[in-house]
Design a protein around this motif. Structure first.
Motif, PDB file in Angstrom:
ATOM      1  N   ARG A  57       0.824  -1.203   0.000  1.00  0.00           N
ATOM      2  CA  ARG A  57       0.000   0.000   0.000  1.00  0.00           C
ATOM      3  C   ARG A  57       0.863   1.260   0.000  1.00  0.00           C
ATOM      4  O   ARG A  57       1.960   1.274   0.547  1.00  0.00           O
ATOM      5  CB  ARG A  57      -0.912   0.015   1.223  1.00  0.00           C
ATOM      6  CG  ARG A  57      -2.002  -1.038   1.232  1.00  0.00           C
ATOM      7  CD  ARG A  57      -2.791  -0.961   2.519  1.00  0.00           C
ATOM      8  NE  ARG A  57      -3.534   0.286   2.631  1.00  0.00           N
ATOM      9  CZ  ARG A  57      -3.976   0.808   3.770  1.00  0.00           C
ATOM     10  NH1 ARG A  57      -3.722   0.187   4.921  1.00  0.00           N
ATOM     11  NH2 ARG A  57      -4.664   1.920   3.785  1.00  0.00           N
ATOM     12  N   TYR A  58       0.348   2.298  -0.629  1.00  0.00           N
ATOM     13  CA  TYR A  58       1.029   3.598  -0.666  1.00  0.00           C
ATOM     14  C   TYR A  58       2.461   3.470  -1.182  1.00  0.00           C
ATOM     15  O   TYR A  58       3.392   4.054  -0.642  1.00  0.00           O
ATOM     16  CB  TYR A  58       1.034   4.249   0.727  1.00  0.00           C
ATOM     17  CG  TYR A  58      -0.342   4.403   1.316  1.00  0.00           C
ATOM     18  CD1 TYR A  58      -1.304   5.215   0.718  1.00  0.00           C
ATOM     19  CD2 TYR A  58      -0.696   3.700   2.472  1.00  0.00           C
ATOM     20  CE1 TYR A  58      -2.578   5.338   1.258  1.00  0.00           C
ATOM     21  CE2 TYR A  58      -1.973   3.830   3.013  1.00  0.00           C
ATOM     22  CZ  TYR A  58      -2.904   4.646   2.407  1.00  0.00           C
ATOM     23  OH  TYR A  58      -4.163   4.763   2.949  1.00  0.00           O
ATOM     24  N   SER A  59       2.611   2.696  -2.221  1.00  0.00           N
ATOM     25  CA  SER A  59       3.925   2.511  -2.835  1.00  0.00           C
ATOM     26  C   SER A  59       3.776   2.575  -4.347  1.00  0.00           C
ATOM     27  O   SER A  59       2.663   2.653  -4.881  1.00  0.00           O
ATOM     28  CB  SER A  59       4.528   1.161  -2.440  1.00  0.00           C
ATOM     29  OG  SER A  59       3.908   0.118  -3.163  1.00  0.00           O
ATOM     30  N   ALA A  60       4.901   2.517  -5.052  1.00  0.00           N
ATOM     31  CA  ALA A  60       4.871   2.497  -6.512  1.00  0.00           C
ATOM     32  C   ALA A  60       4.076   1.308  -7.026  1.00  0.00           C
ATOM     33  O   ALA A  60       3.406   1.400  -8.064  1.00  0.00           O
ATOM     34  CB  ALA A  60       6.294   2.470  -7.058  1.00  0.00           C
ATOM     35  N   THR A  61       4.125   0.181  -6.301  1.00  0.00           N
ATOM     36  CA  THR A  61       3.397  -1.000  -6.773  1.00  0.00           C
ATOM     37  C   THR A  61       1.888  -0.786  -6.692  1.00  0.00           C
ATOM     38  O   THR A  61       1.138  -1.259  -7.556  1.00  0.00           O
ATOM     39  CB  THR A  61       3.792  -2.250  -5.966  1.00  0.00           C
ATOM     40  OG1 THR A  61       3.557  -2.031  -4.568  1.00  0.00           O
ATOM     41  CG2 THR A  61       5.254  -2.584  -6.173  1.00  0.00           C
ATOM     42  N   ALA A  62       1.419  -0.073  -5.669  1.00  0.00           N
ATOM     43  CA  ALA A  62      -0.012   0.231  -5.570  1.00  0.00           C
ATOM     44  C   ALA A  62      -0.425   1.173  -6.694  1.00  0.00           C
ATOM     45  O   ALA A  62      -1.493   1.016  -7.304  1.00  0.00           O
ATOM     46  CB  ALA A  62      -0.323   0.847  -4.215  1.00  0.00           C
ATOM     47  N   MET A  63       0.410   2.165  -6.973  1.00  0.00           N
ATOM     48  CA  MET A  63       0.132   3.089  -8.070  1.00  0.00           C
ATOM     49  C   MET A  63       0.077   2.352  -9.406  1.00  0.00           C
ATOM     50  O   MET A  63      -0.854   2.542 -10.208  1.00  0.00           O
ATOM     51  CB  MET A  63       1.204   4.178  -8.128  1.00  0.00           C
ATOM     52  CG  MET A  63       0.995   5.210  -9.221  1.00  0.00           C
ATOM     53  SD  MET A  63       2.445   6.286  -9.492  1.00  0.00           S
ATOM     54  CE  MET A  63       3.520   5.158 -10.398  1.00  0.00           C
ATOM     55  N   LEU A  64       1.071   1.488  -9.642  1.00  0.00           N
ATOM     56  CA  LEU A  64       1.119   0.742 -10.897  1.00  0.00           C
ATOM     57  C   LEU A  64      -0.079  -0.188 -11.053  1.00  0.00           C
ATOM     58  O   LEU A  64      -0.608  -0.353 -12.159  1.00  0.00           O
ATOM     59  CB  LEU A  64       2.426  -0.056 -10.976  1.00  0.00           C
ATOM     60  CG  LEU A  64       3.706   0.775 -11.134  1.00  0.00           C
ATOM     61  CD1 LEU A  64       4.931  -0.090 -10.911  1.00  0.00           C
ATOM     62  CD2 LEU A  64       3.754   1.424 -12.513  1.00  0.00           C
ATOM     63  N   ALA A  65      -0.512  -0.787  -9.957  1.00  0.00           N
ATOM     64  CA  ALA A  65      -1.690  -1.668 -10.017  1.00  0.00           C
ATOM     65  C   ALA A  65      -2.900  -0.889 -10.508  1.00  0.00           C
ATOM     66  O   ALA A  65      -3.651  -1.354 -11.373  1.00  0.00           O
ATOM     67  CB  ALA A  65      -1.962  -2.279  -8.643  1.00  0.00           C
ATOM     68  N   ASP A  66      -3.103   0.307  -9.969  1.00  0.00           N
ATOM     69  CA  ASP A  66      -4.230   1.137 -10.403  1.00  0.00           C
ATOM     70  C   ASP A  66      -4.121   1.506 -11.875  1.00  0.00           C
ATOM     71  O   ASP A  66      -5.101   1.426 -12.629  1.00  0.00           O
ATOM     72  CB  ASP A  66      -4.290   2.418  -9.565  1.00  0.00           C
ATOM     73  CG  ASP A  66      -4.852   2.190  -8.170  1.00  0.00           C
ATOM     74  OD1 ASP A  66      -5.237   1.034  -7.868  1.00  0.00           O
ATOM     75  OD2 ASP A  66      -4.892   3.155  -7.389  1.00  0.00           O
ATOM     76  N   VAL A  67      -2.931   1.914 -12.289  1.00  0.00           N
ATOM     77  CA  VAL A  67      -2.722   2.335 -13.683  1.00  0.00           C
ATOM     78  C   VAL A  67      -2.984   1.171 -14.641  1.00  0.00           C
ATOM     79  O   VAL A  67      -3.653   1.333 -15.675  1.00  0.00           O
ATOM     80  CB  VAL A  67      -1.295   2.876 -13.865  1.00  0.00           C
ATOM     81  CG1 VAL A  67      -0.985   3.089 -15.350  1.00  0.00           C
ATOM     82  CG2 VAL A  67      -1.117   4.173 -13.099  1.00  0.00           C
TER      83      VAL A  67
END
Length: 306
Positions: free
Chosen positions: A148-158
């Motif tokens: 959560r609240y990491s680049a991986t969470a951002m990438l998952a959304d994108v």
């Protein structure tokens, strides 16, 4: 919390554990950790992960580059980004490797951080062979391991948005420890996950399907940051400058020799089985000291502010 206050906090914790008479082994470990921390009082402490973007730091330590710059740097290994966050917030370390999303979030929470250099962190989204996922569209009703609240969470959304998949039907599961993520892939308890190198190579060797790589659209989220509190200290500021010179030298050396030259070092630092490091992509390149790109910082901040 300044260093003297932190020392007394840690010392008090050790005394309390001893007085309670419970967990003798744990008390000894805590006392040993406290002794090591005190011994490092003149060193720059850096939290590192078992990932390829930390290789320049590993090489600089292994080959005496820090010493040649006349600085003392101690690397503190962690398995999860959240543990690095805790270490720098508490003053246990002066700097850490992380990603821009986590940096921007910590800043929004009042933490003063200085970006020392962007790093060559790359993320891959891989699906276990049992999941039979070949395309992003097939992530619907599947579980993705991330932080959560990491680049991986951002990438998952994108990626979910780009695949036109119903957002609520892709389940983001927080698994912070990279070694635990790999175990979940091996035991077929997770459908897909974000992994950096060298863990991504391990996953591919287990038959995982590559669905996405940040190299494909030039996303660069890795960063090495220091707390502003530590940089206000003249000694630690000088140590930081020397560390960055050694980091740059290490990047040049790795690029000259190739990543696989350091297969044994990577195996030891990243807990890899024999042969894994020898299978890393041969064209991995390290860019030396430079600031994060404005567009990457903007992506991180924009996603957090959604």
């Amino acid at each position: 919390m300044n260093r003297m206050k932190l020392f007394f906090t840690l010392a008090t914790a050790v005394l309390c554990m001893t007085a309670c008479g419970n967990g003798g082994d744990e008390t000894k470990k805590t006392e040993d950790a406290l002794d090591a921390w005190k011994a490092d009082s003149a060193a720059l402490r850096v939290a590192v992960m078992p990932t390829i973007d930390c290789l320049p730091l590993f090489v600089a330590e292994e080959e005496g580059m820090f010493k040649r710059q006349g600085v003392s740097v101690s690397l503190y290994p962690y398995q999860a980004q959240m543990d690095c966050d805790t270490a720098i917030k508490s003053g246990w370390v002066d700097a850490m490797v992380t990603d821009l999303v986590r940096v921007e979030r910590m800043k929004s929470q009042g933490m003063s951080l200085r970006c020392l250099t962007a790093t060559d962190l790359q993320w891959q989204l891989l699906a276990g062979k049992h999941a039979k996922i070949k395309r992003l569209k097939q992530l619907e009703n599947k579980m993705i391991a991330m932080t959560r609240y990491s680049a991986t969470a951002m990438l998952a959304d994108v990626l979910v948005d780009s695949a036109s998949v119903t957002d609520e039907h892709v389940f983001r599961i927080q698994v912070n420890d990279l070694s635990v993520r790999l175990q979940m892939l091996e035991t077929e308890t997770m459908d897909a996950m974000f992994l950096p190198e060298p863990q991504a190579t391990v996953a591919r060797q287990m038959g995982a399907e590559l669905l996405y790589d940040t190299q494909w659209n030039n996303v660069c989220m890795g960063v090495l940051v220091a707390s502003e509190a530590s940089q206000a200290d003249t000694l630690r500021h000088r140590l930081t400058e020397g560390m960055l010179k050694a980091y740059s030298e290490a990047c040049d050396t790795i690029n000259s020799r190739g990543v696989r030259y350091y297969s044994k070092l990577l195996s030891r630092r990243c807990g890899l089985k024999d042969g894994v490091a020898d299978s890393l992509p041969a064209d991995l390149h390290f860019h030396g000291v430079r600031q994060p790109r404005p567009e990457d910082i903007s992506k991180a901040a924009s996603w957090l502010n959604k």
